[in-house]
Design a protein around this motif. Structure first.
Motif, mmCIF file in Angstrom:
data_model
loop_
_atom_site.group_PDB
_atom_site.id
_atom_site.type_symbol
_atom_site.label_atom_id
_atom_site.label_comp_id
_atom_site.label_asym_id
_atom_site.label_seq_id
_atom_site.Cartn_x
_atom_site.Cartn_y
_atom_site.Cartn_z
ATOM 1 N N GLU A 224 103.905 -2.687 9.223
ATOM 2 C CA GLU A 224 103.799 -1.244 8.988
ATOM 3 C C GLU A 224 103.037 -0.569 10.120
ATOM 4 O OE1 GLU A 224 102.359 2.031 5.655
ATOM 5 O OE2 GLU A 224 102.274 -0.106 5.186
ATOM 6 N N ALA A 225 102.000 -1.219 10.624
ATOM 7 C CA ALA A 225 101.228 -0.651 11.723
ATOM 8 C C ALA A 225 102.014 -0.637 13.029
ATOM 9 C CB ALA A 225 99.935 -1.436 11.907
ATOM 10 N N ALA A 226 102.765 -1.703 13.279
ATOM 11 C CA ALA A 226 103.485 -1.832 14.551
ATOM 12 C C ALA A 226 104.808 -1.079 14.557
ATOM 13 C CB ALA A 226 103.728 -3.310 14.863
ATOM 14 N N LEU A 227 105.498 -1.038 13.413
ATOM 15 C CA LEU A 227 106.829 -0.422 13.337
ATOM 16 C C LEU A 227 106.904 0.553 12.157
ATOM 17 C CD1 LEU A 227 108.954 -3.652 13.926
ATOM 18 C CD2 LEU A 227 108.549 -1.832 15.596
ATOM 19 N N PRO A 228 106.128 1.629 12.196
ATOM 20 C CA PRO A 228 106.138 2.570 11.067
ATOM 21 C C PRO A 228 107.482 3.256 10.865
ATOM 22 C CG PRO A 228 104.939 3.482 12.926
ATOM 23 C CD PRO A 228 105.208 2.049 13.262
ATOM 24 N N ARG A 229 108.292 3.300 11.912
ATOM 25 C CA ARG A 229 109.627 3.898 11.764
ATOM 26 C C ARG A 229 110.416 3.230 10.641
ATOM 27 N NH1 ARG A 229 113.515 5.739 10.570
ATOM 28 N NH2 ARG A 229 115.146 6.860 11.687
ATOM 29 N N PHE A 230 110.197 1.932 10.455
ATOM 30 C CA PHE A 230 110.864 1.167 9.410
ATOM 31 C C PHE A 230 109.965 0.929 8.195
ATOM 32 C CE2 PHE A 230 113.444 0.222 13.051
ATOM 33 C CZ PHE A 230 114.707 -0.041 12.552
ATOM 34 N N PHE A 231 108.705 0.625 8.440
ATOM 35 C CA PHE A 231 107.866 0.054 7.380
ATOM 36 C C PHE A 231 106.776 0.989 6.864
ATOM 37 C CE2 PHE A 231 109.536 -3.614 9.784
ATOM 38 C CZ PHE A 231 110.205 -4.241 8.744
ATOM 39 N N ARG A 232 106.885 2.282 7.149
ATOM 40 C CA ARG A 232 105.911 3.209 6.591
ATOM 41 C C ARG A 232 105.966 3.147 5.063
ATOM 42 N NH1 ARG A 232 107.735 7.284 8.759
ATOM 43 N NH2 ARG A 232 106.451 7.353 10.637
ATOM 44 N N GLY A 233 104.850 2.826 4.444
ATOM 45 C CA GLY A 233 104.791 2.702 2.993
ATOM 46 C C GLY A 233 105.032 1.301 2.472
ATOM 47 N N ALA A 234 105.252 0.325 3.362
ATOM 48 C CA ALA A 234 105.607 -1.032 2.934
ATOM 49 C C ALA A 234 104.448 -1.758 2.253
ATOM 50 C CB ALA A 234 106.104 -1.844 4.132
ATOM 51 N N THR A 235 103.248 -1.559 2.760
ATOM 52 C CA THR A 235 102.095 -2.284 2.188
ATOM 53 C C THR A 235 101.850 -1.871 0.751
ATOM 54 O OG1 THR A 235 101.100 -2.355 4.403
ATOM 55 C CG2 THR A 235 99.686 -2.876 2.538
ATOM 56 N N GLU A 236 101.856 -0.574 0.505
ATOM 57 C CA GLU A 236 101.641 -0.087 -0.853
ATOM 58 C C GLU A 236 102.774 -0.531 -1.766
ATOM 59 O OE1 GLU A 236 99.661 1.771 -3.959
ATOM 60 O OE2 GLU A 236 98.984 1.257 -1.933
ATOM 61 N N LEU A 237 103.990 -0.520 -1.250
ATOM 62 C CA LEU A 237 105.141 -0.954 -2.038
ATOM 63 C C LEU A 237 105.029 -2.433 -2.384
ATOM 64 C CD1 LEU A 237 107.895 -0.190 -3.248
ATOM 65 C CD2 LEU A 237 108.928 -0.795 -1.056
ATOM 66 N N TYR A 238 104.569 -3.242 -1.428
ATOM 67 C CA TYR A 238 104.398 -4.670 -1.690
ATOM 68 C C TYR A 238 103.357 -4.910 -2.772
ATOM 69 C CZ TYR A 238 103.357 -9.602 -1.046
ATOM 70 O OH TYR A 238 103.145 -10.935 -1.277
ATOM 71 N N ARG A 239 102.279 -4.143 -2.716
ATOM 72 C CA ARG A 239 101.185 -4.344 -3.663
ATOM 73 C C ARG A 239 101.523 -3.868 -5.072
ATOM 74 N NH1 ARG A 239 96.460 -2.039 0.381
ATOM 75 N NH2 ARG A 239 96.134 -3.967 1.578
ATOM 76 N N THR A 240 102.303 -2.815 -5.170
ATOM 77 C CA THR A 240 102.539 -2.192 -6.476
ATOM 78 C C THR A 240 103.973 -2.257 -6.962
ATOM 79 O OG1 THR A 240 102.940 -0.014 -5.456
ATOM 80 C CG2 THR A 240 100.659 -0.573 -6.022
ATOM 81 N N GLY A 241 104.912 -2.550 -6.052
ATOM 82 C CA GLY A 241 106.322 -2.522 -6.425
ATOM 83 C C GLY A 241 106.729 -3.678 -7.317
ATOM 84 N N LYS A 242 107.762 -3.454 -8.095
ATOM 85 C CA LYS A 242 108.245 -4.480 -9.013
ATOM 86 C C LYS A 242 108.959 -5.617 -8.287
ATOM 87 C CE LYS A 242 108.825 -1.265 -12.883
ATOM 88 N NZ LYS A 242 109.786 -0.668 -13.849
ATOM 89 N N LYS A 243 109.379 -5.365 -7.035
ATOM 90 C CA LYS A 243 110.136 -6.373 -6.303
ATOM 91 C C LYS A 243 109.275 -7.162 -5.319
ATOM 92 C CE LYS A 243 114.427 -3.693 -6.555
ATOM 93 N NZ LYS A 243 115.497 -3.047 -5.777
ATOM 94 N N SER A 244 107.966 -6.941 -5.344
ATOM 95 C CA SER A 244 107.090 -7.586 -4.371
ATOM 96 C C SER A 244 107.125 -9.105 -4.454
ATOM 97 C CB SER A 244 105.654 -7.105 -4.575
ATOM 98 O OG SER A 244 105.559 -5.723 -4.381
ATOM 99 N N HIS A 245 107.234 -9.623 -5.669
ATOM 100 C CA HIS A 245 107.207 -11.077 -5.845
ATOM 101 C C HIS A 245 108.484 -11.538 -6.544
ATOM 102 C CE1 HIS A 245 103.067 -10.844 -4.544
ATOM 103 N NE2 HIS A 245 102.891 -9.890 -5.428
ATOM 104 N N LEU A 246 109.556 -10.935 -6.108
ATOM 105 C CA LEU A 246 110.855 -11.214 -6.693
ATOM 106 C C LEU A 246 111.340 -12.609 -6.315
ATOM 107 C CD1 LEU A 246 113.129 -9.672 -8.263
ATOM 108 C CD2 LEU A 246 114.086 -9.106 -6.044
ATOM 109 N N ARG A 247 112.204 -13.124 -7.123
ATOM 110 C CA ARG A 247 112.896 -14.387 -6.875
ATOM 111 C C ARG A 247 111.964 -15.598 -6.911
ATOM 112 N NH1 ARG A 247 118.312 -14.609 -3.304
ATOM 113 N NH2 ARG A 247 119.205 -16.347 -4.385
#
Length: 318
Positions: A224-247
């Motif tokens: 997210e820090a290096a490529l915000p064009r793609f990953f802006r918001g990724a850290t928060e999504l990983y921590r709180t999203g329902k798909k963070s620990h999928l599969r």
């Protein structure tokens, strides 16, 4: 206070010399970005890829799955040519995030002017093999109704190791090295020292960042820090999203110390583990210069450089 003064000095210098302040707004360069994630099976790749799918609409980029016939990670030379052409010339699909179980493709060999950004994640070799062993028999919670090719085989991993079965043989560990080594025949010769060295060279020279499954959140944060064009918001999504620990592989049983010790006697494990330890050390080196921990929380370091002594001086300056 010192950091604040340095930042003020940096801003004054930028204004004085006409240097543009860096920003994360979209630029023509951003719109031409392509990321290739040649994901290794059973390394939490589905969890990470779903973050990209969840963010693509919000961050305005395309996600494309590379689905090869029979999940073959080796492309024919004609398919490599087509793939390189697609990635570099398919303007309608840019910016793009490509992902699939495909070994590394060397874009340099095809004379392209701008190569894609490669990223990947790897996992402890035995942990990865155990996960894959039970995945083939019991599936996971992502598509629980899908029938796997080893479904019905209830033999545990330990029983397989004890009986010298083929599904848990040391040769099955040989996967992460060839995925990074690429499309050379020697990459797929099990136990090749040349393949190991090639994989290490490719990792440090061709990949922006290679994370490890065991520290996936740190990997997401740094992207997210290096490529915000793609990953802006990724850290928060990983921590709180329902798909963070999928599969999660179902019915998985940790191997005994005896099974682990038996696998660790093989030269193949030693080479795959060598590569894993090499990747882990590199990842931790990058992280140490990008992230700090405070009160149990991780945070990214602020910009730690600025420009000075810019010559020649602006003669029009009053």
């Amino acid at each position: 206070m010192a950091r604040h003064e340095v930042r003020e000095l940096e801003q004054r210098q930028m204004q004085e010399w006409g240097v543009r302040e860096p920003s994360w707004t979209q630029t023509d360069s951003d719109e031409d970005l392509v990321i290739v994630y040649n994901r290794v099976p059973k390394t939490a790749s589905t969890s990470f890829t779903n973050i990209a799918y969840d963010l693509c609409g919000k961050n305005h980029y395309h996600v494309l799955h590379i689905n090869t016939s029979k999940n073959n990670p080796v492309m024919s030379i004609q398919d490599q040519t087509r793939f390189v052409r697609n990635v570099t010339e398919w303007k309608e699909m840019k910016p793009a995030f490509y992902h699939g179980h495909v070994s590394f493709v060397d874009f340099t060999k095809y004379g392209v002017k701008r190569k894609p950004i490669y990223i990947n994640v790897i996992r402890d070799p035995i942990e990865r093999l155990v996960s894959y062993y039970y995945f083939l028999r019991f599936g996971d919670d992502y598509r629980p109704g899908l029938r796997r090719r080893k479904q019905g085989d209830k033999k545990t991993f330990d029983e397989c190791v004890s009986a010298g079965g083929s599904d848990c043989a040391p040769e099955k560990l040989w996967l992460q090295i060839p995925f990074f080594c690429g499309h050379y025949s020697e990459c797929w010769n099990v136990g090749s020292q040349w393949a190991l060295e090639q994989a290490k060279s490719t990792l440090v020279n061709e990949y922006l960042l290679v994370g490890v499954t065991e520290e996936l959140e740190d990997f997401v944060m740094m992207l997210e820090a290096a490529l915000p064009r793609f990953f802006r918001g990724a850290t928060e999504l990983y921590r709180t999203g329902k798909k963070s620990h999928l599969r999660k592989t179902t019915e998985k049983k940790p191997p005994t110390k005896e099974s682990v010790a038996k696998l660790q006697q093989s030269s193949i494990w030693k080479m795959e583990n060598d590569f894993y330890e090499f990747a882990l050390e590199q990842f931790q080196f990058v992280r140490a210069h990008a992230v700090r921990e405070k009160d149990g929380e991780l945070y990214l370091l602020a910009q730690n450089y600025f420009y000075e002594k810019i010559y020649p001086k602006n003669r029009d300056r009053k």
